[in-house]
Design a protein around this motif. Sequence first.
Motif, PDB file in Angstrom:
ATOM      1  N   THR A  66       0.844  -1.189   0.000  1.00  0.00           N
ATOM      2  CA  THR A  66       0.000   0.000   0.000  1.00  0.00           C
ATOM      3  C   THR A  66       0.876   1.233   0.000  1.00  0.00           C
ATOM      4  O   THR A  66       2.088   1.158   0.259  1.00  0.00           O
ATOM      5  N   ASN A  67       0.292   2.378  -0.201  1.00  0.00           N
ATOM      6  CA  ASN A  67       1.023   3.642  -0.117  1.00  0.00           C
ATOM      7  C   ASN A  67       1.703   3.805   1.236  1.00  0.00           C
ATOM      8  O   ASN A  67       2.866   4.215   1.328  1.00  0.00           O
ATOM      9  N   GLU A  68       0.962   3.441   2.298  1.00  0.00           N
ATOM     10  CA  GLU A  68       1.484   3.617   3.641  1.00  0.00           C
ATOM     11  C   GLU A  68       2.722   2.762   3.867  1.00  0.00           C
ATOM     12  O   GLU A  68       3.726   3.199   4.454  1.00  0.00           O
ATOM     13  N   GLU A  69       2.621   1.531   3.342  1.00  0.00           N
ATOM     14  CA  GLU A  69       3.758   0.622   3.492  1.00  0.00           C
ATOM     15  C   GLU A  69       4.962   1.132   2.721  1.00  0.00           C
ATOM     16  O   GLU A  69       6.088   1.103   3.218  1.00  0.00           O
ATOM     17  N   ASN A  70       4.715   1.657   1.538  1.00  0.00           N
ATOM     18  CA  ASN A  70       5.813   2.195   0.736  1.00  0.00           C
ATOM     19  C   ASN A  70       6.442   3.396   1.417  1.00  0.00           C
ATOM     20  O   ASN A  70       7.664   3.580   1.417  1.00  0.00           O
ATOM     21  N   TYR A  71       5.580   4.202   2.047  1.00  0.00           N
ATOM     22  CA  TYR A  71       6.086   5.369   2.771  1.00  0.00           C
ATOM     23  C   TYR A  71       7.008   4.925   3.916  1.00  0.00           C
ATOM     24  O   TYR A  71       8.114   5.417   4.090  1.00  0.00           O
ATOM     25  N   LEU A  72       6.497   3.966   4.626  1.00  0.00           N
ATOM     26  CA  LEU A  72       7.283   3.482   5.768  1.00  0.00           C
ATOM     27  C   LEU A  72       8.622   2.913   5.316  1.00  0.00           C
ATOM     28  O   LEU A  72       9.651   3.080   5.957  1.00  0.00           O
ATOM     29  N   PHE A  73       8.557   2.247   4.160  1.00  0.00           N
ATOM     30  CA  PHE A  73       9.777   1.621   3.649  1.00  0.00           C
ATOM     31  C   PHE A  73      10.866   2.651   3.343  1.00  0.00           C
ATOM     32  O   PHE A  73      12.014   2.516   3.767  1.00  0.00           O
ATOM     33  N   GLN A  74      10.472   3.694   2.648  1.00  0.00           N
ATOM     34  CA  GLN A  74      11.494   4.684   2.299  1.00  0.00           C
ATOM     35  C   GLN A  74      11.981   5.429   3.551  1.00  0.00           C
ATOM     36  O   GLN A  74      13.154   5.763   3.697  1.00  0.00           O
ATOM     37  N   LYS A  75      11.017   5.604   4.489  1.00  0.00           N
ATOM     38  CA  LYS A  75      11.403   6.262   5.763  1.00  0.00           C
ATOM     39  C   LYS A  75      12.461   5.421   6.471  1.00  0.00           C
ATOM     40  O   LYS A  75      13.462   5.934   6.980  1.00  0.00           O
ATOM     41  N   PHE A  76      12.178   4.119   6.466  1.00  0.00           N
ATOM     42  CA  PHE A  76      13.114   3.203   7.108  1.00  0.00           C
ATOM     43  C   PHE A  76      14.487   3.279   6.453  1.00  0.00           C
ATOM     44  O   PHE A  76      15.514   3.349   7.118  1.00  0.00           O
ATOM     45  N   MET A  77      14.499   3.299   5.132  1.00  0.00           N
ATOM     46  CA  MET A  77      15.772   3.322   4.410  1.00  0.00           C
ATOM     47  C   MET A  77      16.538   4.601   4.695  1.00  0.00           C
ATOM     48  O   MET A  77      17.752   4.587   4.894  1.00  0.00           O
ATOM     49  N   ARG A  78      15.805   5.671   4.690  1.00  0.00           N
ATOM     50  CA  ARG A  78      16.509   6.948   4.855  1.00  0.00           C
ATOM     51  C   ARG A  78      16.978   7.184   6.293  1.00  0.00           C
ATOM     52  O   ARG A  78      18.094   7.611   6.534  1.00  0.00           O
ATOM     53  N   THR A  79      16.077   6.917   7.231  1.00  0.00           N
ATOM     54  CA  THR A  79      16.414   7.279   8.616  1.00  0.00           C
ATOM     55  C   THR A  79      17.128   6.160   9.347  1.00  0.00           C
ATOM     56  O   THR A  79      18.027   6.408  10.133  1.00  0.00           O
ATOM     57  N   VAL A  80      16.748   4.914   9.128  1.00  0.00           N
ATOM     58  CA  VAL A  80      17.378   3.834   9.884  1.00  0.00           C
ATOM     59  C   VAL A  80      18.650   3.386   9.196  1.00  0.00           C
ATOM     60  O   VAL A  80      19.718   3.368   9.785  1.00  0.00           O
ATOM     61  N   ILE A  81      18.528   3.090   7.866  1.00  0.00           N
ATOM     62  CA  ILE A  81      19.741   2.653   7.153  1.00  0.00           C
ATOM     63  C   ILE A  81      20.597   3.883   6.840  1.00  0.00           C
ATOM     64  O   ILE A  81      21.821   3.848   6.882  1.00  0.00           O
ATOM     65  N   GLY A  82      19.888   4.982   6.507  1.00  0.00           N
ATOM     66  CA  GLY A  82      20.623   6.205   6.225  1.00  0.00           C
ATOM     67  C   GLY A  82      21.083   6.307   4.778  1.00  0.00           C
ATOM     68  O   GLY A  82      22.189   6.697   4.474  1.00  0.00           O
ATOM     69  N   THR A  83      20.223   5.884   3.822  1.00  0.00           N
ATOM     70  CA  THR A  83      20.582   5.999   2.410  1.00  0.00           C
ATOM     71  C   THR A  83      19.378   6.484   1.581  1.00  0.00           C
ATOM     72  O   THR A  83      18.233   6.267   1.965  1.00  0.00           O
ATOM     73  N   ASN A  84      19.692   7.110   0.487  1.00  0.00           N
ATOM     74  CA  ASN A  84      18.606   7.481  -0.443  1.00  0.00           C
ATOM     75  C   ASN A  84      18.468   6.475  -1.582  1.00  0.00           C
ATOM     76  O   ASN A  84      17.751   6.695  -2.542  1.00  0.00           O
ATOM     77  N   ASN A  85      19.163   5.379  -1.468  1.00  0.00           N
ATOM     78  CA  ASN A  85      19.069   4.352  -2.515  1.00  0.00           C
ATOM     79  C   ASN A  85      17.757   3.577  -2.372  1.00  0.00           C
ATOM     80  O   ASN A  85      17.719   2.418  -1.947  1.00  0.00           O
ATOM     81  N   VAL A  86      16.651   4.242  -2.739  1.00  0.00           N
ATOM     82  CA  VAL A  86      15.338   3.592  -2.608  1.00  0.00           C
ATOM     83  C   VAL A  86      14.682   3.622  -3.986  1.00  0.00           C
ATOM     84  O   VAL A  86      14.677   4.636  -4.663  1.00  0.00           O
ATOM     85  N   ASP A  87      14.126   2.506  -4.365  1.00  0.00           N
ATOM     86  CA  ASP A  87      13.421   2.507  -5.662  1.00  0.00           C
ATOM     87  C   ASP A  87      12.209   1.590  -5.590  1.00  0.00           C
ATOM     88  O   ASP A  87      11.950   0.945  -4.564  1.00  0.00           O
ATOM     89  N   HIS A  88      11.489   1.534  -6.726  1.00  0.00           N
ATOM     90  CA  HIS A  88      10.173   0.878  -6.697  1.00  0.00           C
ATOM     91  C   HIS A  88       9.981   0.078  -7.978  1.00  0.00           C
ATOM     92  O   HIS A  88      10.387   0.529  -9.053  1.00  0.00           O
ATOM     93  N   CYS A  89       9.349  -1.028  -7.876  1.00  0.00           N
ATOM     94  CA  CYS A  89       9.236  -1.913  -9.048  1.00  0.00           C
ATOM     95  C   CYS A  89       8.455  -1.274 -10.191  1.00  0.00           C
ATOM     96  O   CYS A  89       8.643  -1.624 -11.355  1.00  0.00           O
ATOM     97  N   ALA A  90       7.584  -0.336  -9.851  1.00  0.00           N
ATOM     98  CA  ALA A  90       6.762   0.279 -10.899  1.00  0.00           C
ATOM     99  C   ALA A  90       7.611   1.042 -11.900  1.00  0.00           C
ATOM    100  O   ALA A  90       7.152   1.354 -12.984  1.00  0.00           O
ATOM    101  N   ARG A  91       8.883   1.309 -11.512  1.00  0.00           N
ATOM    102  CA  ARG A  91       9.740   2.047 -12.439  1.00  0.00           C
ATOM    103  C   ARG A  91      10.339   1.136 -13.504  1.00  0.00           C
ATOM    104  O   ARG A  91      10.927   1.610 -14.446  1.00  0.00           O
ATOM    105  N   TYR A  92      10.173  -0.142 -13.406  1.00  0.00           N
ATOM    106  CA  TYR A  92      10.855  -1.019 -14.356  1.00  0.00           C
ATOM    107  C   TYR A  92       9.879  -1.688 -15.285  1.00  0.00           C
ATOM    108  O   TYR A  92       8.846  -2.152 -14.886  1.00  0.00           O
TER     109      TYR A  92
END
Lengths: 1035, 350
Positions: free
Chosen positions: B324-350
């Motif tokens: 869902t949108n919410e899950e995707n939001y949480l995912f990128q938040k997790f990547m940026r704040t917990v892992i600390g990277t902007n390397n986030v992407d989404h399958c819809a781009r491929y």
Amino acid sequence: MKKDVSIKVCMGTGGMAAGSVAVMSSFKKSLEKVGIQAMVEKNCSVHKVGCRGFCARDVLVDVVIGGGKATYQYIKPDMVERIVNEHLVGGTPVDDWLVKDDYHTFHDKQVKVVLSDCGEVDPEDIDSYISRSGYEATKKVLTTMTPQETIDVIKASGLRGRGGAGFPTGVKWDMAIKAPGPVKYLICNADEGDPGAFMDRSVVEGNPHAVIEGMIIAAYAIGAPYGYVYIRAEYPLAVERLHLAIKQSNERGFLGKNILGKDFDFNIKVKLGAGAFVCGEETALIASIEGKRGMPRAKPPFPVHKGLWGKPTIINNVETLANVPYIMRKGAAWYAGMGTEKSKGTKVFALTGKILNSGLIEVPMGIPLREIIYDIGGGIEGGRKLKAVQTGGPSGGCIPASMVDTPVDYESLGKVGSIMGSGGMVVLDETDCMVNMAKYFLEFTKSESCGKCVPCRIGTKRLLEILTRITEGKGRKGDMDLLETLSSDVKTSSLCGLGQTAPNPIVSTLRYFRDEYEAHIKYKRCPSMACKEIISSACQHTCPIGTEASVYTALIAHGRFEEAVQVIRKDNPLASVCARVCHHPCELTCKAAEGGGKPIAIRALKRFAMDYARKKKIKVQIPKEALKDQKVAVIGSGPAGLTAGYFLALQGYDVTIFEAKPVVGGMLRIAIPEYRLPKEVFDIDIAFMEDAGVKFRTDTALGRDISIDGLFKEGYKAAFIAIGSHKSMKLGIPGEETKGVIPSLRFLEAINTGKRIKIGKRVVVLGGGNSAVDSARAVRRIQGIENITLLYRRTRSEMPAYDEEVDAAVEEGVHMQFLTAPIQVLSRNGKLSGLECVLMKLGDIDKSGRPRPVPIEGSEFVIDADTLIVAIGENPDTSCIQGSRGIEVSERNTLVVDPETLATSREGVFAGGDVVTGSNTVIHAMQAGRKAAESIDQYLRGESPEKRYDVTRPSQYIEPLELTDEEIEEIMEADRPAMPLLPVKKRKNNFREVESGFTQGMAVKEAKRCLRCELSTLDGQKTAQEIAMRKRTRS
Amino acid sequence: MNMVDLTINDKKIIVPAGSTILEAAQSAGILIPTLCYHKHLSPYGGCRLCIVEVEGIPRLVASCTTPVAEGMVVRTDSEQIRRNRKTIVELILSNHPNDCMVCEQNGRCKLQDLAYEFGLKEIRFQGEKSHYEIENRNPMIERDYNKCILCGRCVRMCDEVQGVGAVDFSKRGFQAKIATAYDGVLDCEFCGNCIGACPVGALTGKPSRFKGRSWEARKVRTICNYCGCGCSLILHAKGQDVIRVTQVEDDNCVNQGFMCVKGKFGFEYINHKDRLKTPLIRKNGTFVEASWDEALETVVDNLARIRKEYGNNSIGGLCSAKCTNEENYLFQKFMRTVIGTNNVDHCARY
């Protein structure tokens, strides 16, 4: 003074197909060659013009010299030079090639409005149109009238849509002008699709500017800046001329921006249709212009509110629009002065079918159909009878011949169950089968249905399938009801006009020709000889006893004469007799006679075969059932009795034929003179029947020597009464009882059986039938006769006697006095001295279908005579039956029987022949005899009396002849040979047979002309293929 | 909104102007049979079953295409109408294989219902029937045009809803047939909405064929879990197996019943043998089943280790449209704040 010469060559599609392009260039060449301009000091010009309607006579050429017009017909390029030399240079028209009176009768009753300039103007030259007041209406409307005034004129003229539905054009325009919005469309519907209809094509080809002018005026009236002509691509010439005319009109400023300086723009686009019939329907047409699949949609919204590209649109037919300039020019009152109260003006029709003068015609509304058929059309081809007229094409209906006085207008046609339609008019005669015709139209609508809605898509298919099986002889009980209900359901529930009208040809033929459907379905007969799978060969189908004429003809062609005799004898115990005296209905329906040929001489071929059998003493053995112990009585030994007796004997019954007279044969023996039917020939057939076991008891009369009750008491199990029709009819004029007045039958009987009879020297025979002619010819053969006159109250062509007999009578010196009727027998000293007569003229058609003779007052005169032989017919004499219990006799003194079984009202007693029908032909009496034999057999076996009917098929298929090219050519050129006759000189004072029969060579050659229709049925084709295969494997 | 008064079968009805007679009747609970009508598609007027009588109009009109008018008096059930409808159904059946016993649509076929309603044991019209090859050169949709009644619902669905226009009418009259361009292989998005629109068994989903009768299946309304749209759909389950997916008939959902290829056909994975049912951890080169705790611990340990060894940007995250949108939001938040990277992407781009 210089005179203008103009030569107008028809360049419609019809004219061009007939070669008008070559004719026109011939004219141009010839004119150059003779340097005619200089020679005759004339301004010569050659023009192409459009169709003038009579395409059957193309190429038509008008030569107009100083206003005087001469029209030539059937012109070919090689005829041009003579016209130029003799007419243009010499000044004398070539009479032989000029049109004749019938060309003028074709035109006389026509009133031309839409077609008035067709055939006059050059369709490719706008100036030609302008010179005949073209575009004056445009100028008048655009410069002096408002749109509303224009609409009011059209309303007042009473013009209605000529596409078929007849919606008032002015009302339609009124709706369009009131529709809101700046963008409106005008569409000219030139998607003419009815089979056989070519009105719109001819108008566009012949005078495209009239259509364009009509469109300009319509567009001005409704305020439409854009116009479309939706025209089918199959009309290349019309399309080409239309494009050219639009271009010319544009150049002259009649189309385009600010037309005639007014604040009015109008442009026309031509949109080609792919030829779908449904695209004539307005919503489908609009879809097609929009580039969509041509399918109709539901209305509302109507196109006038939401049409092309969703904008207000009106659609008018070509003919409607072509009327408009003439109405605007000549005024509404002029137009409304033509036609009926509700249908104003004229209508163009494409007159086709079995009509003498086919072509394009324009007539005032309300003209009786009769005038179109008989005056303009010149009547039916080949002098046959009109059966019906189909108007409105596949959406229309038929009008039977009995309603030929129906006025042709929207209301009257609707009342009789047809429609005006767009102008197709197909004339049908007695050789057109109405079931087949309905099938033809359904074939069309079925293929043209767009497939959108269920009732039309599947309903027309199922209707066609039912009609097809009926025409193939596979119709079922209940099929007529099924057709009726399905037709009604398709009509009420279909989406558009196509489906709503597609069943009309079925509905109207069912309404007027139910008996034809019944004949196909129940009796497996096609009275018009059109449905191949039913009739097989027309000769066999026509023969009342089903003689396989095409089979024995084929056998004769192969030289297999003995087999031919077998085939003839199989169905006919009186074959030798029929070979001489049958009126050969088979020859009347012979397909070899179609298209101007002559029928196969079937009777003469039969005569050849029977003569061959006699000469070669061929014994024909017909299989016979084992003898039964049941006795059957046949009363009367005429053709009916003999035939019944023979077939009953074949079934194994113990048959006795009772004859009141001392000789066997009934009318065959006592009424037909020996020069037509020699006694020894007759005896051959009697001997053949005796061989089959038939017994005869002569001098035994019903009512005198025997009775029905008595016969049953004697142990007969069934009886067939065939006592014929022997009571001579009375004239009903004063002096009839005078000595010297003799009924023809008494005279002929005396002559034929060697009784003495007193005859004078100046003999008059009265009547037009075969008895009259036989009597006259017999009298002619008696020594010492001074003169013999035959009186008939109508003319030769109405005489019921056979043509060849009448010819022979004339040859032999019988004087024919036509249109004459006796009014009193004159006598001197109790002896006949003369006959007072009155001349007659022909009046209206009576019930018999012939014109009624009407006496001409004051034309009385006297014919000198001492003997009058009255041959006006015989009635049955049923006094001998009066005493028999339970046998019903009609008011006409005939016996009443069930027409299918020939059973009388008394069990076990059957009747047939002349005593049931009144005087009739030999072969019909034989048919009754054969039918009676079947019914009596069924009765005695205790079976149901119901008859089973089946389609006609031969009992065997004879392989087609293998012919060399030369032989084929010889046959193609061959014609029916004349019957060799005894020279007239040798006929005097004797009764020698007049016809001597074909030689073997003549017979074989004539037989080869047969078209072998029976091989064209599916069965026939299959068998012919099998035979061919067998041959191939053998070789 | 402008309202219009009219009378249908003696019943007074008020409906918005612009409604059709059919819609007016439906709003009043008056049933009129239809085959080509579809509430989401433009009116067609081809099957002619919905014909009704309108006072003042001389012929019967199709109620699906005729707009209501003030004061209109309509009858939907006269003797004549019934007779016409019966003939129409008979005509359709006269060009139908009538092989209901093996038809996928058996039990939910509108034609079958009508034949039953009119008691059509025998058909008065026999004749030629259409004979077409079955078109199934694709993995999703089987088209058997011998069963097609040419209602055009698939054509309109494809054009008006999906905007694809993969099929249209071809040929005329009895030969008329729904076809792809030049009768080629079906080349479309395989959304399967045409199958949902087909009132008979002409269009069927290949993955569902012969998996079970309609009455054998439990119908469960649910939300599609392929993406975040949240489309409603109905799963048909026979025992533990999902055998078919059909559209929701009411409009109380985001997709108004329409589906895409995934929702319509992507149900076979549910019981697929290759489907993952527990986490797998690769040990010594092979996958070994593991518990969620074990799996998550492995992920946490390794992410932490890699981050420490190689830095934040050595880790990337790829998220899915199935979330869902919410899950995707949480995912990128997790990547940026917990892992600390902007390397986030989404399958819809491929």
